[in-house]
Design a protein around this motif. Structure first.
Motif, mmCIF file in Angstrom:
data_model
loop_
_atom_site.group_PDB
_atom_site.id
_atom_site.type_symbol
_atom_site.label_atom_id
_atom_site.label_comp_id
_atom_site.label_asym_id
_atom_site.label_seq_id
_atom_site.Cartn_x
_atom_site.Cartn_y
_atom_site.Cartn_z
ATOM 1 N N LYS A 222 -0.419 1.916 -8.819
ATOM 2 C CA LYS A 222 -1.226 1.204 -9.742
ATOM 3 C C LYS A 222 -0.847 -0.482 -9.755
ATOM 4 O O LYS A 222 -1.896 -1.352 -9.695
ATOM 5 C CB LYS A 222 -1.202 1.680 -11.282
ATOM 6 N N ASN A 223 0.376 -0.683 -9.626
ATOM 7 C CA ASN A 223 0.793 -2.105 -9.670
ATOM 8 C C ASN A 223 0.484 -2.757 -8.292
ATOM 9 O O ASN A 223 -0.010 -3.893 -7.989
ATOM 10 C CB ASN A 223 2.398 -2.135 -9.635
ATOM 11 N N GLN A 224 0.223 -1.975 -7.398
ATOM 12 C CA GLN A 224 -0.308 -2.505 -5.655
ATOM 13 C C GLN A 224 -1.638 -2.874 -5.876
ATOM 14 O O GLN A 224 -2.088 -3.857 -5.374
ATOM 15 C CB GLN A 224 0.320 -1.301 -4.761
ATOM 16 N N ILE A 225 -2.512 -2.072 -6.742
ATOM 17 C CA ILE A 225 -3.876 -2.407 -7.057
ATOM 18 C C ILE A 225 -4.111 -3.475 -7.904
ATOM 19 O O ILE A 225 -4.719 -4.531 -7.471
ATOM 20 C CB ILE A 225 -4.712 -1.280 -7.522
ATOM 21 N N ALA A 226 -3.334 -3.550 -8.988
ATOM 22 C CA ALA A 226 -3.487 -4.634 -9.925
ATOM 23 C C ALA A 226 -3.202 -6.107 -9.466
ATOM 24 O O ALA A 226 -3.673 -6.976 -9.615
ATOM 25 C CB ALA A 226 -2.648 -4.246 -11.166
ATOM 26 N N PHE A 227 -2.132 -6.130 -8.712
ATOM 27 C CA PHE A 227 -1.461 -7.313 -8.003
ATOM 28 C C PHE A 227 -2.452 -7.868 -6.903
ATOM 29 O O PHE A 227 -2.071 -9.011 -6.461
ATOM 30 C CB PHE A 227 -0.070 -7.173 -7.493
ATOM 31 N N ALA A 228 -3.233 -7.094 -6.217
ATOM 32 C CA ALA A 228 -3.816 -7.349 -5.008
ATOM 33 C C ALA A 228 -4.981 -8.486 -5.121
ATOM 34 O O ALA A 228 -5.677 -8.450 -6.218
ATOM 35 C CB ALA A 228 -4.467 -6.123 -4.538
ATOM 36 N N GLY B 97 0.868 -1.124 0.026
ATOM 37 C CA GLY B 97 -0.116 0.077 0.057
ATOM 38 C C GLY B 97 1.022 1.294 0.081
ATOM 39 O O GLY B 97 1.972 1.111 0.385
ATOM 40 N N TYR B 98 0.326 2.337 -0.426
ATOM 41 C CA TYR B 98 1.152 3.445 -0.776
ATOM 42 C C TYR B 98 1.459 4.226 0.684
ATOM 43 O O TYR B 98 0.745 3.788 1.640
ATOM 44 C CB TYR B 98 0.623 4.578 -1.803
ATOM 45 N N LEU B 99 2.336 5.013 0.589
ATOM 46 C CA LEU B 99 2.735 5.692 1.871
ATOM 47 C C LEU B 99 1.423 6.519 2.650
ATOM 48 O O LEU B 99 0.842 7.196 1.864
ATOM 49 C CB LEU B 99 3.502 6.752 1.514
ATOM 50 N N LEU C 177 6.799 2.189 -1.369
ATOM 51 C CA LEU C 177 7.087 2.593 -2.841
ATOM 52 C C LEU C 177 7.226 1.420 -3.733
ATOM 53 O O LEU C 177 7.877 1.514 -4.863
ATOM 54 C CB LEU C 177 8.440 3.490 -2.865
ATOM 55 N N ALA C 178 6.859 0.196 -3.092
ATOM 56 C CA ALA C 178 7.162 -1.013 -3.675
ATOM 57 C C ALA C 178 6.387 -1.420 -4.623
ATOM 58 O O ALA C 178 5.090 -1.450 -4.583
ATOM 59 C CB ALA C 178 7.388 -2.030 -2.568
ATOM 60 N N ASP C 179 6.632 -2.029 -5.847
ATOM 61 C CA ASP C 179 5.968 -2.763 -6.633
ATOM 62 C C ASP C 179 5.949 -4.366 -6.105
ATOM 63 O O ASP C 179 7.038 -4.700 -5.889
ATOM 64 C CB ASP C 179 6.581 -2.762 -7.896
#
Length: 255
Positions: free
Chosen positions: A154-160, A23-25, A109-111
């Motif tokens: 976006k990647n955090q959402i896509a991979f969830a 999740g983002y900061l 900040l992680a993918d």
């Protein structure tokens, strides 16, 4: 112990489940993590974080410290990642029987892709653990902004597999509907929970058995390609974040 030796030759059902928490900061990952570490759920989790002092875990929960490992008063174990995720997981496996599941918290900040990859690409890790779910905490107030300027968001959402739309009390019902539609546009499959202060039943995020490799391969065909995986022209070590000059999952303090 005979049970112990049996679990060493473990079938798939005996593999230790791993939840990747992303999740983002400022979205509320640390709030969720503190809830997992403080609620009387009767399970023991091994939690892999970065530098312990930066994570914001409530110090009152800590009962013992052993090098990189922190014992918590509800039986959970916390590890700080100073090196490779694979090395930390190998070390945890030697403590097998002391915990029921593993949680890996990534930096904001992680993918999550290279962290998730570790459980499929590293043979030793894959033999002993299984990726249970990628859980993403999204900030209802700021997600639209993040989606404009941060590909990681976006990647955090896509991979969830599970998404918490957190801080819902800070937006109007119309804004919340818009956020939900944006998330569904990126990922129509994840289970959504709308939360304030990351309040969600823990069985909604842990022990889900929800990670769908086929869906991820549709999203990213090179996912199992090991070193060929090059999400944003970054070179990944196993399980490492994109931050340079730090040997692990670099952590930035969440609210």
């Amino acid at each position: 112990m005979s049970e112990q030796s049996l679990s060493e030759k473990s079938p798939v059902s005996e593999k230790i489940p791993v939840t990747v928490l992303t999740g983002y900061l400022g979205a509320g990952k640390t709030t969720l993590l503190n809830r997992i570490l403080s609620e009387p759920h009767g399970k023991r989790y091994a939690v892999i974080v970065n530098e312990f002092g930066e994570i914001g875990i409530d110090n009152d929960l800590v009962v013992g410290v052993d090098e990189e490992v922190f014992e918590m008063n509800n039986g959970c174990i916390c590890c700080t990642v100073r090196g490779d995720l694979v090395r930390i997981l190998d070390g945890l496996m030697r403590r097998k029987g002391k915990f029921d599941a593993i949680i890996v918290e990534t930096t904001g900040l992680a993918d999550p892709a290279p962290v998730a990859q570790t459980f499929f690409i590293d043979e030793n890790v894959g033999r002993k653990t299984k990726l249970d779910a990628v859980v993403t905490v999204a900030d209802a107030k700021w997600l639209n902004e993040r989606l404009k300027d941060a590909p990681e968001a976006k990647n955090q959402i896509a991979f969830a597999d599970v998404i918490l739309i957190n801080k819902t009390d800070l937006v109007s019902p119309e804004e919340l509907s818009d956020i939900e539609a944006r998330i569904r546009g990126i990922n129509p499959y994840a289970k959504l929970h709308k939360t304030e202060r990351a309040k969600v039943p823990l069985d909604a995020v842990l022990g889900r058995n929800a990670f769908d490799l086929d869906r991820i391969l549709d999203l990213e065909p090179d996912f199992l390609g090991g070193d060929d995986h090059d999400h944003h022209n970054h070179n990944h070590d196993h399980g490492h974040d994109h931050d340079h000059g730090h040997g692990g999952l670099k952590h930035y303090h969440d609210e």
